[in-house]
Enzyme design. Structure first.
Site, PDB file in Angstrom:
ATOM      1  N   ARG A  90      -0.095  -5.006   0.197  1.00 40.52           N
ATOM      2  CA  ARG A  90      -1.165  -5.690   0.918  1.00 40.52           C
ATOM      3  C   ARG A  90      -0.693  -6.630   2.007  1.00 40.52           C
ATOM      4  NH1 ARG A  90      -3.542  -6.845  -4.893  1.00 40.52           N
ATOM      5  NH2 ARG A  90      -1.317  -6.557  -5.275  1.00 40.52           N
ATOM      6  N   MET A  99      -7.000  11.341  11.048  1.00 38.50           N
ATOM      7  CA  MET A  99      -7.367  12.765  10.956  1.00 38.50           C
ATOM      8  C   MET A  99      -8.856  12.946  11.266  1.00 38.50           C
ATOM      9  SD  MET A  99      -5.164  13.962   7.677  1.00 38.50           S
ATOM     10  CE  MET A  99      -5.630  15.682   7.688  1.00 38.50           C
ATOM     11  N   ASN A 192       7.129  -8.860   7.199  1.00 37.00           N
ATOM     12  CA  ASN A 192       8.167  -9.872   7.313  1.00 37.00           C
ATOM     13  C   ASN A 192       9.322  -9.548   6.363  1.00 37.00           C
ATOM     14  OD1 ASN A 192       7.644 -11.150   4.724  1.00 37.00           O
ATOM     15  ND2 ASN A 192       5.782 -12.025   5.655  1.00 37.00           N
ATOM     16  N   HIS A 198      10.591  -7.121  -0.948  1.00 38.62           N
ATOM     17  CA  HIS A 198       9.711  -6.804  -2.070  1.00 38.62           C
ATOM     18  C   HIS A 198       9.411  -5.296  -2.110  1.00 38.62           C
ATOM     19  CE1 HIS A 198       6.522  -6.847  -4.988  1.00 38.62           C
ATOM     20  NE2 HIS A 198       5.687  -6.332  -4.113  1.00 38.62           N
ATOM     21  N   ARG A 203      10.160   0.135  -4.163  1.00 42.43           N
ATOM     22  CA  ARG A 203      10.131   1.519  -3.661  1.00 42.43           C
ATOM     23  C   ARG A 203      11.506   2.146  -3.456  1.00 42.43           C
ATOM     24  NH1 ARG A 203       5.047   2.906  -5.001  1.00 42.43           N
ATOM     25  NH2 ARG A 203       3.540   1.411  -4.196  1.00 42.43           N
TER      26      ARG A 203
HETATM   27  C1  FAD Z   1       6.913   3.504  -9.678  1.00 44.43           C
HETATM   28  C2  FAD Z   1       5.531   3.050  -9.335  1.00 44.43           C
HETATM   29  C3  FAD Z   1       4.440   3.657  -9.926  1.00 44.43           C
HETATM   30  C4  FAD Z   1       3.142   3.239  -9.621  1.00 44.43           C
HETATM   31  N1  FAD Z   1       2.090   3.879 -10.200  1.00 44.43           N
HETATM   32  C5  FAD Z   1       0.818   3.473  -9.917  1.00 44.43           C
HETATM   33  C6  FAD Z   1      -0.312   4.096 -10.516  1.00 44.43           C
HETATM   34  O1  FAD Z   1      -0.180   5.026 -11.305  1.00 44.43           O
HETATM   35  N2  FAD Z   1      -1.547   3.673 -10.161  1.00 44.43           N
HETATM   36  C7  FAD Z   1      -1.741   2.633  -9.298  1.00 44.43           C
HETATM   37  O2  FAD Z   1      -2.889   2.273  -9.034  1.00 44.43           O
HETATM   38  N3  FAD Z   1      -0.693   2.032  -8.711  1.00 44.43           N
HETATM   39  C8  FAD Z   1       0.572   2.409  -8.987  1.00 44.43           C
HETATM   40  N4  FAD Z   1       1.621   1.783  -8.381  1.00 44.43           N
HETATM   41  C9  FAD Z   1       1.336   0.746  -7.373  1.00 44.43           C
HETATM   42  C10 FAD Z   1       1.568  -0.667  -7.929  1.00 44.43           C
HETATM   43  O3  FAD Z   1       0.803  -0.895  -9.072  1.00 44.43           O
HETATM   44  C11 FAD Z   1       1.206  -1.710  -6.856  1.00 44.43           C
HETATM   45  O4  FAD Z   1      -0.170  -1.682  -6.574  1.00 44.43           O
HETATM   46  C12 FAD Z   1       1.928  -1.467  -5.543  1.00 44.43           C
HETATM   47  O5  FAD Z   1       3.268  -1.190  -5.761  1.00 44.43           O
HETATM   48  C13 FAD Z   1       1.784  -2.727  -4.674  1.00 44.43           C
HETATM   49  O6  FAD Z   1       2.725  -3.697  -5.100  1.00 44.43           O
HETATM   50  P1  FAD Z   1       2.363  -5.153  -5.589  1.00 44.43           P
HETATM   51  O7  FAD Z   1       1.435  -5.118  -6.737  1.00 44.43           O
HETATM   52  O8  FAD Z   1       3.642  -5.868  -5.800  1.00 44.43           O
HETATM   53  O9  FAD Z   1       1.494  -5.790  -4.412  1.00 44.43           O
HETATM   54  P2  FAD Z   1       1.788  -6.171  -2.900  1.00 44.43           P
HETATM   55  O10 FAD Z   1       0.516  -5.889  -2.194  1.00 44.43           O
HETATM   56  O11 FAD Z   1       3.027  -5.548  -2.393  1.00 44.43           O
HETATM   57  O12 FAD Z   1       1.917  -7.744  -2.948  1.00 44.43           O
HETATM   58  C14 FAD Z   1       3.174  -8.431  -3.143  1.00 44.43           C
HETATM   59  C15 FAD Z   1       3.025  -9.470  -4.221  1.00 44.43           C
HETATM   60  O13 FAD Z   1       2.027 -10.409  -3.829  1.00 44.43           O
HETATM   61  C16 FAD Z   1       1.311 -10.839  -4.988  1.00 44.43           C
HETATM   62  N5  FAD Z   1      -0.107 -10.463  -4.826  1.00 44.43           N
HETATM   63  C17 FAD Z   1      -0.626  -9.672  -3.837  1.00 44.43           C
HETATM   64  N6  FAD Z   1      -1.952  -9.571  -3.969  1.00 44.43           N
HETATM   65  C18 FAD Z   1      -2.280 -10.279  -5.073  1.00 44.43           C
HETATM   66  C19 FAD Z   1      -3.511 -10.557  -5.740  1.00 44.43           C
HETATM   67  N7  FAD Z   1      -4.679 -10.062  -5.326  1.00 44.43           N
HETATM   68  N8  FAD Z   1      -3.476 -11.321  -6.827  1.00 44.43           N
HETATM   69  C20 FAD Z   1      -2.320 -11.853  -7.292  1.00 44.43           C
HETATM   70  N9  FAD Z   1      -1.111 -11.625  -6.723  1.00 44.43           N
HETATM   71  C21 FAD Z   1      -1.090 -10.856  -5.618  1.00 44.43           C
HETATM   72  C22 FAD Z   1       1.951 -10.156  -6.181  1.00 44.43           C
HETATM   73  O14 FAD Z   1       2.934 -11.023  -6.725  1.00 44.43           O
HETATM   74  C23 FAD Z   1       2.579  -8.930  -5.584  1.00 44.43           C
HETATM   75  O15 FAD Z   1       3.679  -8.431  -6.330  1.00 44.43           O
HETATM   76  C24 FAD Z   1       2.932   2.184  -8.676  1.00 44.43           C
HETATM   77  C25 FAD Z   1       4.049   1.566  -8.090  1.00 44.43           C
HETATM   78  C26 FAD Z   1       5.320   1.989  -8.394  1.00 44.43           C
HETATM   79  C27 FAD Z   1       6.496   1.301  -7.710  1.00 44.43           C
END
Ligand code: FAD
Length: 247
Positions: A90, A99, A192, A198, A203
């Site tokens: 996010r 598309m 950034n 992260h 990934r």
């Molecule tokens: C191997 C793997 C398998 C996955 N499988 C699935 C799946 O089956 N289904 C699925 O839906 N997703 C899946 N995901 C996606 C995963 O659950 C996350 O949604 C995605 O990787 C985004 O990362 P993030 O949660 O760290 O959020 P990011 O958007 O990258 O945000 C970075 C950090 O900011 C903080 N943050 C951001 N937004 C919020 C918020 N609203 N509230 C609190 N803290 C916040 C958190 O600490 C978060 O870690 C998978 C990911 C991986 C790596």
């Protein structure tokens, strides 16, 4: 897949260090030279001082200063499946090829066969490929030949149906529904340095899928040229560890 660095903050580690020193400086970093700002940091040269401070910040989980430098990448030819994984992050900004407006109505069948319009997973063509969720290890050549036949025929059917729907006057935004999830897409993304680490934590990890891992490794290679002290430290001390930047 192709990944290019389009734009990035100049001298990103100077920005990181200046922001971090601001937190503990009695004076105003906006009026000081960089040498003055870094005077209290260990190191013979400014470059050595930068290395000291960047390492110290990363080791102590002081990640805020790494939010100031930003980079923009252009990505060509990842699958819509990979894009769906990537765009879950996010704090990354995206522009994705539409598309709805870009119709693939001049598709060369040879390009479809060559896998240019739809990304081909390695498990389709490589008998020695062992993916994360694969049931068996390496497989017979004949199994891969059969997989490739099924895959190519399925893609060709979908693309032909898409073409027929366009020819019937259907808008690309509706005709695209028949295209596979592996359909290639181009995008531009900005993030950034903190976010880049992260994304790499999640990934470039062993449990991520091969395509987003490859994309992340390419982004990391570019990041290492752009922001060398930080990503050298990340590679050596942080990548692959259990306690990630964000839970
Ligand atoms: C191997 C793997 C398998 C996955 N499988 C699935 C799946 O089956 N289904 C699925 O839906 N997703 C899946 N995901 C996606 C995963 O659950 C996350 O949604 C995605 O990787 C985004 O990362 P993030 O949660 O760290 O959020 P990011 O958007 O990258 O945000 C970075 C950090 O900011 C903080 N943050 C951001 N937004 C919020 C918020 N609203 N509230 C609190 N803290 C916040 C958190 O600490 C978060 O870690 C998978 C990911 C991986 C790596």
């Amino acid at each position: 897949m192709d990944v290019r660095l389009l734009e990035a903050t100049d001298d990103p580690e100077r920005v990181v260090c200046t922001a971090a020193r601001n937190d503990y400086a009695a004076g105003f970093v906006g009026e000081q030279s960089f040498a003055e700002t870094m005077a209290a940091i260990d190191g013979e040269t400014l470059a050595a001082k930068k290395r000291t401070l960047v390492g110290h910040l990363l080791d102590h989980g002081h990640f805020g200063p790494f939010e100031h430098p930003q980079a923009t990448f252009a990505v060509e030819g990842i699958s819509r499946s990979c894009m769906a994984q990537l765009t879950r992050h996010r704090h990354v900004s995206f522009d994705v090829q539409s598309m709805r407006y870009v119709a693939f109505d001049e598709v060369d069948p040879a390009a479809v066969r060559a896998g240019e319009m739809v990304v081909t997973p390695p498990a389709v063509t490589d008998p020695d490929w062992v993916g994360r969720k694969q049931r068996d290890g390496a497989v017979e050549e004949s199994v891969v030949e059969e997989r490739e036949r099924i895959f190519r025929e399925s893609v060709a059917r979908s693309v032909a149906a898409y073409q027929e729907l366009l020819d019937s006057g259907m808008a690309p935004e509706d005709a695209r529904f028949v295209l596979p999830i592996g359909t290639a897409v181009n995008l531009v993304m900005s993030m950034n340095v903190r976010m880049l680490m992260h994304v790499a934590d999640m990934r470039a990890a062993a449990d991520a899928q091969w395509e987003i891992r490859e994309l992340t490794e390419r982004v990391l290679d570019l990041a290492a040229e752009w922001c060398p002290l930080t990503f050298a430290h990340y590679e050596e001390h942080m990548k692959g560890r259990k306690n990630r930047l964000a839970p």
